[in-house]
Design a protein around this motif. Structure first.
Motif, short mmCIF file in Angstrom:
data_model
loop_
_atom_site.label_atom_id
_atom_site.label_comp_id
_atom_site.label_asym_id
_atom_site.label_seq_id
_atom_site.Cartn_x
_atom_site.Cartn_y
_atom_site.Cartn_z
N GLY A 1 0.74 -1.10 -0.02
CA GLY A 1 0.01 -0.02 -0.04
C GLY A 1 0.78 1.25 0.06
N ASN B 1 -2.85 -3.69 -2.75
CA ASN B 1 -3.65 -3.21 -1.43
C ASN B 1 -3.19 -3.53 -0.08
N ASP C 1 -9.61 -7.00 3.97
CA ASP C 1 -9.65 -6.07 3.13
C ASP C 1 -9.96 -4.65 4.18
#
Length: 504
Positions: free
Chosen positions: A392, A401, A417
């Protein structure tokens, strides 16, 4: 045969430690005065209490199966541990054995070798007994993903369970900390079959001389350039060691065991958390206490730096405090967990704080608000630890991510997430509590270690199991080297092993 209450207490204390109940073990150790006994824990093998119980159970079964005439007849059904300690159940089982034996003796031989089915034994009413737990179904692992023994180096030397291990950030030196009151540094630079080991003995002053503390090494952490190793111990002292194994400093201010210990990124301060309910920032150069924080009302279990001068701490008091050097009160406090908070971790940017608890929840906090940003409820048992991915914004893997991994006593690992607050993968191949997870430096893989003796390596993108290795003891810790080519693991049977993932 005779035994003392000290011996029984020590075995119970060791069982609690080996089962992961470190906080319960500490409380029990204090109340039973374990530290005042003369038992050398390094000489007691792992799982000693379970071994004694198993032998006692076998002895009770033997008593039941051997009749008055000295002949033996196989037990119709094995005893559970609870059965064995209830005299009325044992007596009933003995009667059943005797009746079965009498029935067998009275049966005439059948002609021509024919044999009738034995009659049902008479119904006997027994008191309600809690049945033993059903065995956990073994997960089959594809042989194609099993790591061959030729790619594993087993490191022997510790004389008790090994609770923690960590790679040096600059070289392939692996540090390990054990219940034998030592830490060790293993040189894995050239992947030798029998690597050199430096033994870092944790000693205390007694009668003017240094003697082994006989206390567990609970935590260890390398500084940013890998030149110094800090360790925390149940003897209440933190220590700083050089890579050649020499003791550089002894840090004494805590009044009881140290549960966690971390260097800041700059490498000038060390942060520790203790059972004395306090956290301490130490000056690494002088070994002196720079500031002690006394805001928790129960033992502090974990700490994590947010910046070079601010940090978060968690406790069995269910609270989380964010503190800063030079400030005499928390700059932020978070409340919301309903049981002890086991671990806390700042994300790579120092913006979000993750916490996990015995209340089976995982919570995400922000300095911008009092209530949690996400309250993630999916695990069915206690969550032991958590780790952020090195991905990230602001990381070396900015195009991937940011995700969070949680490891639980429900035998699963979950990947989250955090931006959306949803679970993206549930990793279910383990069959016992999972004590450790670690991301590879590139964030593409996650290693997990469980008390089923297995280290699994997963793809973080697909959630698929890609490699697996079964050791010889329950896994307490897993860690990646800085290049992502090796995984280290430490286990309950005193072993440490290194998996070489190159060319797999």
């Amino acid at each position: 045969m005779s035994f003392s209450s000290d011996e029984v207490n020590f075995l119970v204390y060791r069982y609690l430690q080996e089962s992961g109940f470190s906080h319960s073990a500490y409380t029990f150790g204090i109340e039973s005065h374990i530290s005042q006994s003369n038992i050398n824990g390094a000489l007691v093998p792992p799982a000693a209490l379970l071994s004694i119980l198993q032998k006692g159970l076998q002895y009770t079964e033997a008593e039941i199966s051997i009749g008055e005439d000295g002949t033996e007849q196989r037990l119709v059904e094995s005893l559970s541990l609870i059965d064995a300690v209830m005299p009325e159940v044992v007596a009933i089982r003995q009667n059943m054995q005797n009746q079965q034996k009498q029935t067998t003796k009275a049966e005439p031989p059948e002609p021509n070798g024919a044999k009738e089915e034995p009659a049902e034994p008479p119904a006997i009413t027994t008191p309600a007994v809690v049945p033993p737990p059903a065995p956990v179904e073994t997960m089959e692992v594809d042989q194609n993903i099993e790591i061959p023994s030729s790619k594993a180096t087993v490191l022997r030397g510790h004389e008790s369970e090994v609770f923690i291990c960590a790679w040096n950030p600059s070289t392939d030196l692996l540090a390990s900390g054990s219940g034998d009151s030592t830490a060790r540094i293993w040189d894995m630079s050239d992947n030798p079959p029998n690597p050199n080991q430096l033994v870092l003995r944790h000693c205390i002053q007694k009668g003017g001389t240094e003697v082994p503390s006989n206390k567990d090494v609970t935590s260890l952490d390398w500084n940013c350039d890998g030149s110094l190793l800090a360790t925390g111990s149940y003897d209440g002292y933190a220590r700083i060691w050089r890579t050649d194994g020499l003791l550089a400093s002894t840090l004494g201010q805590h009044k009881g065991p140290i549960f966690a210990l971390k260097w800041n990124k700059r490498g000038n301060y060390i942060l520790s958390a203790g059972v004395d309910k306090t956290t301490i920032i130490w000056d690494a150069a002088t070994g002196q206490c720079t500031q002690q924080f006394s805001f928790h009302s129960a033992p502090a279990l974990d700490v994590d730096w947010q910046s070079n001068q601010s940090f978060a701490s968690c406790s069995t008091d269910q609270c989380i405090h964010v503190c800063k050097l030079g400030v005499d009160k928390p700059i932020k406090s978070f409340q919301g967990h309903t049981n002890e908070v086991n671990a806390i971790k700042w994300d790579p940017q120092g913006q979000l704080l993750a916490s996990c608890s015995d209340d089976m929840t995982l919570k995400i906090w922000s300095m911008k608000q009092d209530a949690c940003v996400h309250d993630l409820q999916a695990h069915s048992k206690e969550i032991y630890t958590i780790k952020w991915s090195p991905t990230g914004t602001g990381t070396q893997n900015p195009n991937m991510n940011l995700i969070l991994a949680s490891a639980s006593f429900d035998s699963t690992v979950r990947l989250w997430d955090v931006e959306r607050g949803v679970c993206i993968h549930t990793l279910t191949k383990h069959t016992e509590p999972v004590y450790s997870v670690a991301f590879s430096p590139d964030g593409k893989f996650l290693a997990s270690g469980s008390f089923d003796k297995c280290v699994h390596i997963w793809s973080t993108q697909s959630g698929q199991l890609v490699h697996s290795y079964k050791g010889t003891g329950g896994i307490f810790e897993v860690c990646w080297n800085s290049r992502g080519s090796k995984v280290g693991a430490s286990a309950s049977d005193g072993s440490v092993f290194v998996l070489d993932l190159r060319k797999l």
